[in-house]
Design an enzyme around this catalytic site. Sequence first.
Site, PDB file in Angstrom:
ATOM      1  N   LYS A 193       0.845  -1.193   0.000  1.00 43.53           N
ATOM      2  CA  LYS A 193       0.000   0.000   0.000  1.00 43.53           C
ATOM      3  C   LYS A 193       0.877   1.238   0.000  1.00 43.53           C
ATOM      4  O   LYS A 193       1.554   1.537   0.972  1.00 43.53           O
ATOM      5  CB  LYS A 193      -0.911   0.042   1.233  1.00 43.53           C
ATOM      6  CG  LYS A 193      -1.966   1.149   1.081  1.00 43.53           C
ATOM      7  CD  LYS A 193      -2.516   1.645   2.387  1.00 43.53           C
ATOM      8  CE  LYS A 193      -1.621   2.651   3.076  1.00 43.53           C
ATOM      9  NZ  LYS A 193      -1.487   3.955   2.363  1.00 43.53           N
ATOM     10  N   GLU A 267      10.465   0.740  10.139  1.00 40.97           N
ATOM     11  CA  GLU A 267      11.440   1.810   9.907  1.00 40.97           C
ATOM     12  C   GLU A 267      10.716   3.098  10.244  1.00 40.97           C
ATOM     13  O   GLU A 267       9.852   3.532   9.494  1.00 40.97           O
ATOM     14  CB  GLU A 267      11.873   1.834   8.439  1.00 40.97           C
ATOM     15  CG  GLU A 267      12.384   0.522   7.903  1.00 40.97           C
ATOM     16  CD  GLU A 267      13.807   0.228   8.315  1.00 40.97           C
ATOM     17  OE1 GLU A 267      14.471   1.137   8.847  1.00 40.97           O
ATOM     18  OE2 GLU A 267      14.245  -0.914   8.127  1.00 40.97           O
ATOM     19  N   CYS A 301      13.657  10.555   6.661  1.00 42.99           N
ATOM     20  CA  CYS A 301      13.594  10.022   8.025  1.00 42.99           C
ATOM     21  C   CYS A 301      14.942  10.132   8.726  1.00 42.99           C
ATOM     22  O   CYS A 301      15.004  10.308   9.931  1.00 42.99           O
ATOM     23  CB  CYS A 301      13.098   8.585   8.015  1.00 42.99           C
ATOM     24  SG  CYS A 301      13.974   7.544   6.858  1.00 42.99           S
ATOM     25  N   GLU A 398      10.484  15.219  15.495  1.00 42.03           N
ATOM     26  CA  GLU A 398      10.794  15.064  14.073  1.00 42.03           C
ATOM     27  C   GLU A 398       9.911  16.024  13.284  1.00 42.03           C
ATOM     28  O   GLU A 398       8.688  15.922  13.305  1.00 42.03           O
ATOM     29  CB  GLU A 398      10.504  13.626  13.631  1.00 42.03           C
ATOM     30  CG  GLU A 398      10.801  13.402  12.159  1.00 42.03           C
ATOM     31  CD  GLU A 398      10.548  11.975  11.691  1.00 42.03           C
ATOM     32  OE1 GLU A 398       9.464  11.444  11.976  1.00 42.03           O
ATOM     33  OE2 GLU A 398      11.432  11.407  11.045  1.00 42.03           O
TER      34      GLU A 398
END
Length: 809
Positions: A193, A267, A301, A398
């Site tokens: 997906k 991850e 990331c 983040e």
Amino acid sequence: MSRVAEVFESLEYGPAPESTDLAEAWLDRYQRSFGHFIGGIWSDEGEGDRFDVANPATAQVIASLRQGSAGDVAKAVDAAREAQSGWWALGPHGRARYLYAIARHIQKRARLLAVLESMDNGKPIRESRDLDVPLVARHFYHHAGWAQLMEDAFPGHEPVGVVGQIIPWNFPLLMLAWKIAPALAMGNTLVLKPAEFTSLTALLFAEICGDVGLPAGVVNIVTGDGDTGAALVGHPGVDKIAFTGSTDVGRIIREATAGSGKRLSLELGGKSPFIVFGDSDLDSVVEGVVDAIWFNQGEVCCAGSRILVQEGVAETLELKLRARMETLRLGDPLDKSVDMGVIVSPAQLERIEGLVAQGRTEGAEVWQPSWSTPREGSFYPPTLCTNVAPSGTLAQVEIFGPVVVLMTFRTPSEAVAMANDTRYGLAASIWTENINLALDVAPKVKAGTIWVNCTNVFDAASGFGGYRESGYGREGGEEGLWEYIRPVWQADASEEVEPEPNRPRSRSRASGDASPAAAAAEISTAVPPIDRTAKLYIGGKQARPDGAHSLPVYGADGALLGEVGRGNRKDVRDAVEAARSAQSSWATRTAHNRAQILYYLAENLLVRADEFTRRLGAVSGRPDDAVAEMDASVARLFTYAAWADKWEGRVHHTPFRNVTFAMKEPIGVMGVVCPAAHPLLGFVSCVAPLIAVGNTVVAIPSEVGPLLATDLYQVFETSDLPPGVINVVTGARPEMVPTLAAHDDVDGLWFFGPREASAEVERASAGNMKRTWVSYGQARRWLDSTQGQGEEFLRQATQVKNIWVPYGE
Ligand code: NAI
Ligand code: MG
């Protein structure tokens, strides 16, 4: 003539737009309306919901996609299941040919892929063309090789089966490649997906699968948002979930899959440090920062979002950075000369603006270049924040945008402390001209990837993945393939009956004589003394349980063998603290030294073999088995002593001017809930591999035979085992396991026990995303003489850190 002179004077770039004709034609071929790719065909039947996707640079709608329903997901999973045995039966060479064909086709359609990616995501064409697409092709070539080599490289292993894969929007095609190539190479089939903002290149990839004649159902693509993702995660026909995205969603997925037996690799997010020592080449550092945080608009990331710079050069670096930021070009992603494109969506832009505003209220100084940012589209300029406290929002959260904070340090150890002052652990870069300093700091930073004098470099031959709340599992390299295979001995998932602690003999019926003298006579047959309650073992000392309670332990014949302390939450916390304070000195001893201590443990255990064998016999009621268990335990200590200095990493041949060291590092503080069966061998089988590779341990021994663990205290004490390396807390599992599983300072947990309790452990682990290994009620089979030792245990005891070091020309 004068114009040319002016151009030379200003050195301004003119616009150099890449043509979108190919991509527009491709979209038109589908009437800009796509279905799912299931079982090798485009499936678009029914009335289902649709949603639009826009080009973030122009806000124009470019296509309409299906919102995948639970029914669509189920159809895709069925198609993948049906295809799996045929795909596996095709064999290594057959699969290698398909992966190779995919790589070739990606190269042939590189331009279309790059343009479509930039239109959909907003990243500069320079990056999609020169970085994303070439890396995607490289990933399929590299994994075509692994497909070919699977039988030689991974004997005794088989595919996991049907894999559900969910990816984010920042590197849509690259993340697809990182997921699909290893899964296919190892014989799995899959349902992927893509992210709802960026599905177009995944759909073009589906077309490529058709073009190369990939068997129907091997790759299925279902589009949709988080609900579609959740349906895939929850589908019982999926054997593994591989996810890349935010830590929040990673946590939801850990909880949702708890107890399902689905394998999981995650991850997740990061807040990666970019460490600049005073002796580094500051001009290279500036270009490094550009690549660290302004590459892909900072939507990376592993973005180097925290510059930690040594005090003496901080001011110079800041000035150089500002000057460089003035020359960065931001604009139309399809312009070949822009450095930065557009943020993926208005929602993400809002999130960035909100976090920067929050930082301002906390006192941050926010600096942006003087040029103006385009008003149309979701553009955000490169941003440098100073005066940020290490605990401030901008230093901890983040941001996933082109925003970097700059903080200073004085000494290398302060740099390490600041680098690790985050819940994440995805990556770090270290800048210094002193190789000794770089290689001193690299092992101390808790992150899956360390770049020395470089940043944001990736390759298919190197693993990538996190420590701590950045997740677990690796993608790329040999280490990434373990996520997609399992030992054949784990294929049988049936649950065993877990042995219960022995019960006291019912005196009235057994002997009819309940007199104290009779009881004493019974006890005397069990040789070890009974007038002693075995304590806990914490920080190298025997400790009374906090609650001052004890538990009786009975033999198979119902006779009282002794008592053990009944540990509680406080005892577990004390043991974790002891394990933590022993951690770094144990991990940094030489492997040779750890091996010597394991041999010494074996030697001292052997000295007391008779006593341990009698005890085992009394617990199990099977003296012959006791001899075998004793022998196996000593042999197993030898096995892990042997492995301690042989469980080595690799050196990856990545195609840059460096070598990439894949170092196997301990996970840290490990909890171990030992199997109920085999009270001695079970303890040894878990604790020995963990300490062999540098973990420190909090062990909860078998409730059936806890005395076999407490009898070991004297063995520990005579074997030079440093305090805190092994801690033992006896007692009742339900009173202790939840504390251990939820503890924020425990880095990983092995749990050998029934399915239901395994599920609870997995659920509770989501708090700090600790890595778990649970047996789902198969402890006895896992401890069998052939498989209960060796590489699978060592793999579960370590994590791979890749350190990229400049080397050669
Ligand atoms: P997200 O984590 O929600 O989305 C990633 C993928 O997960 C998408 O395909 C999404 O559809 C899917 N998803 C969402 N909820 C799900 C669920 N409950 N079950 C299964 N799949 C689900 O990330 P989002 O919302 O796009 O971005 C939010 C923030 O997350 C960003 O601002 C950024 O900070 C962070 N992020 C981090 C990424 C990374 O690679 N570290 C990637 C994307 C976002
Ligand atoms: Mg989301």
